[in-house]
Enzyme design. Structure first.
Site, short mmCIF file in Angstrom:
data_model
loop_
_atom_site.label_atom_id
_atom_site.label_comp_id
_atom_site.label_asym_id
_atom_site.label_seq_id
_atom_site.Cartn_x
_atom_site.Cartn_y
_atom_site.Cartn_z
N SER A 81 -3.69 -1.53 -6.79
CA SER A 81 -2.27 -1.20 -7.00
C SER A 81 -1.39 -1.75 -5.89
O SER A 81 -0.22 -2.06 -6.10
CB SER A 81 -2.09 0.31 -7.10
OG SER A 81 -2.60 0.93 -5.93
N GLY A 105 -5.48 1.02 -9.50
CA GLY A 105 -6.65 1.88 -9.71
C GLY A 105 -7.98 1.14 -9.70
O GLY A 105 -9.04 1.75 -9.85
N ASN A 151 -9.65 2.26 -3.30
CA ASN A 151 -9.98 3.19 -4.39
C ASN A 151 -11.45 3.59 -4.38
O ASN A 151 -11.80 4.67 -4.86
CB ASN A 151 -9.60 2.58 -5.74
CG ASN A 151 -8.09 2.48 -5.89
OD1 ASN A 151 -7.35 3.38 -5.47
ND2 ASN A 151 -7.62 1.37 -6.45
N ASP A 193 3.98 7.56 0.04
CA ASP A 193 2.88 8.47 -0.33
C ASP A 193 1.67 8.27 0.59
O ASP A 193 0.57 8.72 0.29
CB ASP A 193 2.47 8.25 -1.79
CG ASP A 193 1.93 6.83 -2.04
OD1 ASP A 193 1.98 5.99 -1.11
OD2 ASP A 193 1.43 6.57 -3.15
N HIS A 233 0.82 3.72 -0.72
CA HIS A 233 1.48 2.56 -1.32
C HIS A 233 2.73 2.16 -0.52
O HIS A 233 3.45 3.03 -0.01
CB HIS A 233 1.87 2.86 -2.77
CG HIS A 233 0.69 3.09 -3.66
ND1 HIS A 233 0.21 4.35 -3.94
CD2 HIS A 233 -0.12 2.21 -4.30
CE1 HIS A 233 -0.85 4.24 -4.74
NE2 HIS A 233 -1.07 2.95 -4.96
#
Ligand code: CA
Length: 760
Positions: A578, A607, A637, A728, A731
């Site tokens: 992502s 993802g 991930n 966050d 990201h």
């Protein structure tokens, strides 16, 4: 010394020297010596045949234990299989490693789980140059033959003789691919033809050598098409339905309800129900696959077929047209039609077993021949409302396994030892007195034979299972798991769900107890066992390519990106998750400013873990591009979804590098350290990424692979991450992408891979 005796007898010279007589004498000597050698060789071979057992492996496709008398069938009779069972050993806990046609065959040939033999899904191509047990038997003097279903795409290796069905093969008038590459259509019924060819090969073999015969049926695989001699043997209305036919899939992984293999919704009008013409009841039956077998039949075969099926079909359709049948009545009818056809197809397999056993009896081969009956996996005969296989539930996890070996296995034995199809190869080798190489993951079953079926000391406590064929026919999700004598633990990758079954209290597997407080200790213990077994079998999901094509957006993006890769050659390719995909979102302005004109291709998928990137690259997503540079940033991930061990994730990244290099050897690989995440330096996920990066840094050779760690541009002086650039804490926002772009462009310039770079 016999030669010498004969020599003295033949070459007794009278007085005087006769040249021609000496010559005749020499010729005679050579001839007699030759005969003698043949004699000794043959008698050695005769001893060899007496010592090393022959192996007859009768293997069917999709034959469920529920449809074998020796396994307690309540729905059919299999007298010949039962005869074999009564003379040998029946394994009650025999399982496959991956419940699907091609993969099960690959496990049998190699003794390895799917992730190591490379054939994980139907449609893969089997690498026949790898170690396979038939070749080893062949090298040790066995004659080897394979006749019937193969389904591994490449040609068989390790066989003196083979003839195989293309792909799945057909029941009626099947084609066979012969060793010379020709395809021959043979009139008749497939199960009978495979048996004929097997017995013919036995007749024509060299009787001085031991042999391996693999007689592999298509039956009773879909679309279940019986021989006319078995029409009506299991008449509509006579086969009891399983208790779980009306399963609603509650209480277990949500992926169960997403699969497409129910009798209720996924039974085809032509292919499965055997109706002709257009679908009259699309609410009840699926369109799209006609009955291909009917299309292959001769006029006589069609007449015979229609004479049986048409009256039944008409009677049913009349009632349906008249509105006399509820949806549930239709479900019942479908199950009955399915069972008529499936059990009828099984019956010919049972006939085949009878013919093979009779042949061995009649040819004095009974004593020194191991006869094995098995099938590539089990099958749902309406249990859970399903047909087909794939799931780790009992009906398709279990494989029939019956072994007869007179003198070595007492007649009428049964075993509770947990065995798997990876055990067949080492068993056959050990039976032939051949050492089993260490790489083989299965275990020889000879100790079980010697124990007369009792579980030997130190035998395995659990089996590992893995299914990989998502985004394919029947839409069954990727899952793997562990089965012990009492419990089954399953893990579903996409939904990150565990399911736990107590098979003693819930043998039908209708309710997962993974969140039941009483089972927490068992859950934790089995999760530990799952992790340990995966390590033991060298399962690292980070290096096993897997698609996310069962997620619609992913499939769509995969299509678009693959098309983009084919349309244009790109100078820069960005590969990742992502954070890379974000160049199309929060980073779009920066992308347009710094990279778009390169031209650059964004292969970031939100993802994705390393295994998904591997799937995409192996399917050719880079297209025609041989870029100057590939910027790779992947792995967060693997950390975030399941805290994968850093060395495992790093191994996945290494595979990605290998794949890019195979595609484009001159591309310079800019391997970026996985970006920091979490607020503080001691955030566990941050630390996991730091540990991954330690491995990644060692992959650099500064010729084609260049490692760069950009963590510093995102971190504050005290090592914390600021939400000003990572809202966050994972990201980037636009300011973050600006920092990334402004750090990356000079690197690309320094490596001389970006001649038209804009000035920051
Ligand atoms: Ca199968």
């Amino acid at each position: 010394m016999p030669q010498r005796c004969r020599w003295s007898r033949v070459c007794h010279f009278p007085t005087g020297f006769d040249k021609s007589r000496l010559l005749r004498c020499l010729v005679l000597f050579v001839t007699i010596w030759g005969i003698d050698q043949t004699y000794w060789k043959n008698s050695a071979a005769a001893q060899d045949v007496g010592r090393r057992p022959n192996i007859v492996f009768v293997f069917s496709d999709d034959h469920a234990l529920q449809a074998i008398g020796a396994y307690g069938s309540k729905i059919n009779q299999t007298p010949h299989l039962d005869r074999l069972a009564s003379q040998g050993l029946v394994f009650d806990r025999s399982y496959c490693a991956n419940s699907i046609c091609g993969p099960s065959r690959a496990c049998i040939l190699t003794g390895l789980h799917s992730h190591l033999n490379g054939f994980r899904r139907n449609g893969d191509r089997f690498d026949g140059s790898q170690w396979v047990f038939p070749r080893v038997l062949q090298e040790h003097g066995y004659q080897t033959a394979l006749i019937g279903k193969w389904h591994l795409e490449s040609n068989p290796t390790g066989f003196d003789y083979w003839q195989v069905l293309p792909d799945q093969g057909h029941y009626y008038n099947p084609d066979f691919i012969m060793m010379d590459g020709t395809k021959q259509r043979v009139p008749g019924y497939c199960t009978d033809l495979i048996t004929d060819a097997s017995l013919k090969w036995l007749d024509q073999r060299d009787p001085s050598k031991p042999f391996l015969l693999m007689c592999q049926h298509k039956a009773p695989h879909r679309n279940w098409s019986p021989h006319p001699r078995h029409f009506g043997k299991y008449k509509l209305g006579t086969v009891p339905a399983p208790e779980t036919l009306r399963d609603d899939y509650s209480g277990r992984s949500k992926t169960l309800a997403e699969s497409e293999m129910t009798l209720r919704k996924h039974f085809y009008w032509g292919h499965d129900a055997k109706f002709h013409g257009p679908n009259e009841f699309p609410d009840h039956f699926r369109d799209g696959i006609p009955n291909g077998e009917y299309q292959r039949m001769s006029p006589e075969q069609r007449d015979e077929w229609d004479a049986y099926y048409q009256p039944e079909n008409e009677a049913f359709l009349q009632r349906l047209r008249a509105g006399e049948l509820s949806e549930d009545d239709v479900l019942t009818w479908k199950h009955q039609r399915y069972m008529h056809d499936y059990l009828g197809s099984v019956q010919a397999v049972d006939d085949s077993v009878g013919r093979v056993l009779d042949y061995l009896d009649a040819n004095n081969l009974m004593e020194n021949t191991i006869v094995v009956y098995s099938s590539d996996q089990g099958f749902y005969l309406g249990e859970h409302g399903w047909y087909d296989k794939r799931w780790m539930f009992e009906e398709s996890l279990r494989m029939p396994l019956i072994v007869r070996w007179p003198g070595r296995i007492p007649a009428g034995s049964r075993s509770n030892a947990m065995v798997q199809n990876i055990d067949y190869a080492p068993t056959f080798l050990q039976a032939a007195g051949i050492e089993v190489p260490a790489q083989v993951q299965g275990r020889s079953l000879l100790p079980v034979f010697e124990a007369q079926g009792a579980v030997p000391a130190g035998w395995r406590d659990a089996i590992y299972y893995a299914y990989y064929e998502n985004d394919s026919v029947h839409e069954v999700a990727v899952h793997d798991g562990v089965r012990t004598d009492r419990y089954k633990l399953m893990f579903f990758q996409r939904t990150n769900e565990w399911n736990l079954f107590d098979l003693e209290h819930d043998p039908q597997e209708m309710n997962s107890v993974h969140d039941d407080p009483q089972y927490q200790a068992i859950l934790k213990g089995l999760q530990q066992r799952y992790r340990d077994l995966r390590k033991f079998y060298q399962v690292n999901s980070a290096v096993i390519p897997v698609t996310r094509g069962d997620e619609a957006w992913w499939k769509q993006r995969d299509r678009e990106k693959t098309a983009q890769g084919k349309q244009q050659a790109h100078e820069l390719v960005f590969i990742g998750d992502s954070i890379t995909q974000g160049w199309e979102g929060a980073g779009k302005a920066m992308w347009d400013k710094y990279f778009a004109h390169a031209p650059a291709l964004n292969l970031g998928f939100s993802g994705d873990r390393t295994e998904h990137v591997l799937w995409r690259l192996k399917r050719g997503q880079m297209g025609i591009s041989k870029p100057r540079a590939a910027v790779i940033m992947i792995g967060t991930n693997n950390t975030g979804h399941r805290m994968q061990a850093p060395e495992e994730t790093a191994a996945g990244v290494r595979e990605i590098i290998t794949n890019v290099r195979q595609h484009s050897p001159d591309t310079k690989i800019v391997l970026l350290g996985v970006f920091p995440r979490g607020e503080t330096p001691f955030d566990p996920m941050r630390l996991n990424n730091v540990a991954i990066n330690q491995y990644l840094s060692t992959f650099a050779d500064d010729e084609t692979v260049f490692y760069r760690d950009l963590s510093g541009i995102f971190l504050q002086e005290d090592g914390t991450l600021s939400r000003d650039i990572m809202p966050d804490l994972l990201h980037l926002n636009e300011a973050g992408y600006q920092r990334w772009a402004e750090a990356l462009v000079p690197i690309l310039q320094e490596l001389e891979v970006y001649p038209n770079a804009p000035t920051p």
